[in-house]
Design an enzyme around this catalytic site. Sequence first.
Site, PDB file in Angstrom:
ATOM      1  N   HIS A 166     -18.775   2.218   1.428  1.00  0.00           N
ATOM      2  CA  HIS A 166     -17.589   3.009   1.751  1.00  0.00           C
ATOM      3  C   HIS A 166     -17.086   3.710   0.491  1.00  0.00           C
ATOM      4  CE1 HIS A 166     -14.116   4.114   4.186  1.00  0.00           C
ATOM      5  NE2 HIS A 166     -13.367   3.879   3.120  1.00  0.00           N
ATOM      6  N   CYS A 178     -12.895   9.174   3.875  1.00  0.00           N
ATOM      7  CA  CYS A 178     -12.166   7.927   4.135  1.00  0.00           C
ATOM      8  C   CYS A 178     -10.904   8.230   4.941  1.00  0.00           C
ATOM      9  CB  CYS A 178     -11.845   7.208   2.823  1.00  0.00           C
ATOM     10  SG  CYS A 178     -13.235   6.916   1.744  1.00  0.00           S
ATOM     11  N   ASP A 227     -21.061   0.100   4.678  1.00  0.00           N
ATOM     12  CA  ASP A 227     -19.625   0.265   4.913  1.00  0.00           C
ATOM     13  C   ASP A 227     -19.126  -0.813   5.856  1.00  0.00           C
ATOM     14  OD1 ASP A 227     -17.042   1.091   5.377  1.00  0.00           O
ATOM     15  OD2 ASP A 227     -17.556   3.161   5.857  1.00  0.00           O
TER      16      ASP A 227
END
Length: 263
Positions: A231, A152, A199
């Site tokens: 995600h 991330c 995502d």
Amino acid sequence: MLRFTPLLALWVGGSLGGATSSQEDCPATGASIIAHSGDPVGKEQVYNDINMYVTGNASDTGVLYLTDVFGIQLLENKLLADSFGRAGYLTVAPDMFNGTPAPADIDGQPGFDATKFLADHSPNVTDPILATTIDFMRTTLGVKKIVATGYCFGGRYTFRLLAEGKGAAAGFAAHPSLLEDAEISAITGPASIAAADGDTMTPTDRRSAIEALLLDTGIPYSFALYGGTQHGFGVRANISDPKQKFGKEEAFFQAIRWFDAWA
């Protein structure tokens, strides 16, 4: 199977001569190398006022683990760093947020100001932390070559570290966020991405654009898309869901195989 010496070996002289894992040593069916629960096995050490989570035994190639916004304080980050350690790579995860990461229950914190948080941890703040970590790995731990794995928030910095002279020989990123086109185009070392089909931060058109930019670099790359994932799956997958569990574990082995091939 991998063979290990106690964690104490990290602090004594000598080297394992590089990572010892391979697809034969660590087949995808040997998922016990990945810890989804339990206690972390590494230790924390402060270097130039930056706290580092250090795990694994001495190795010529070390993994610089770049966390999501939840930092090294999140148990899952320490456990995943430990997994890289068990794969034969001395692994260091710096506290990229100086002890104040985003709250683990971020969705339940209406008062959390994500915009301010990201502004407070922009590249001009984060890059020096990573430079200090690289110095620690090279001078204190004796690592000769560094590879980066990012998740991330940290995935963007995998790419930044792959630019000329920034310190990483190869990199892996799972669901990188805030990644800019110029940061992709600037890489000089092999890059691998694990993406989630669910995502919303990286929809289909953005994934296609990233692949096109990687292709244009002429640098070795890989891009894997994992179905049934969202995600954050590379660290915080719901392992009771077989699709998410598979995605997290396979993304980990994707990183290991990438480092074994290109480091």
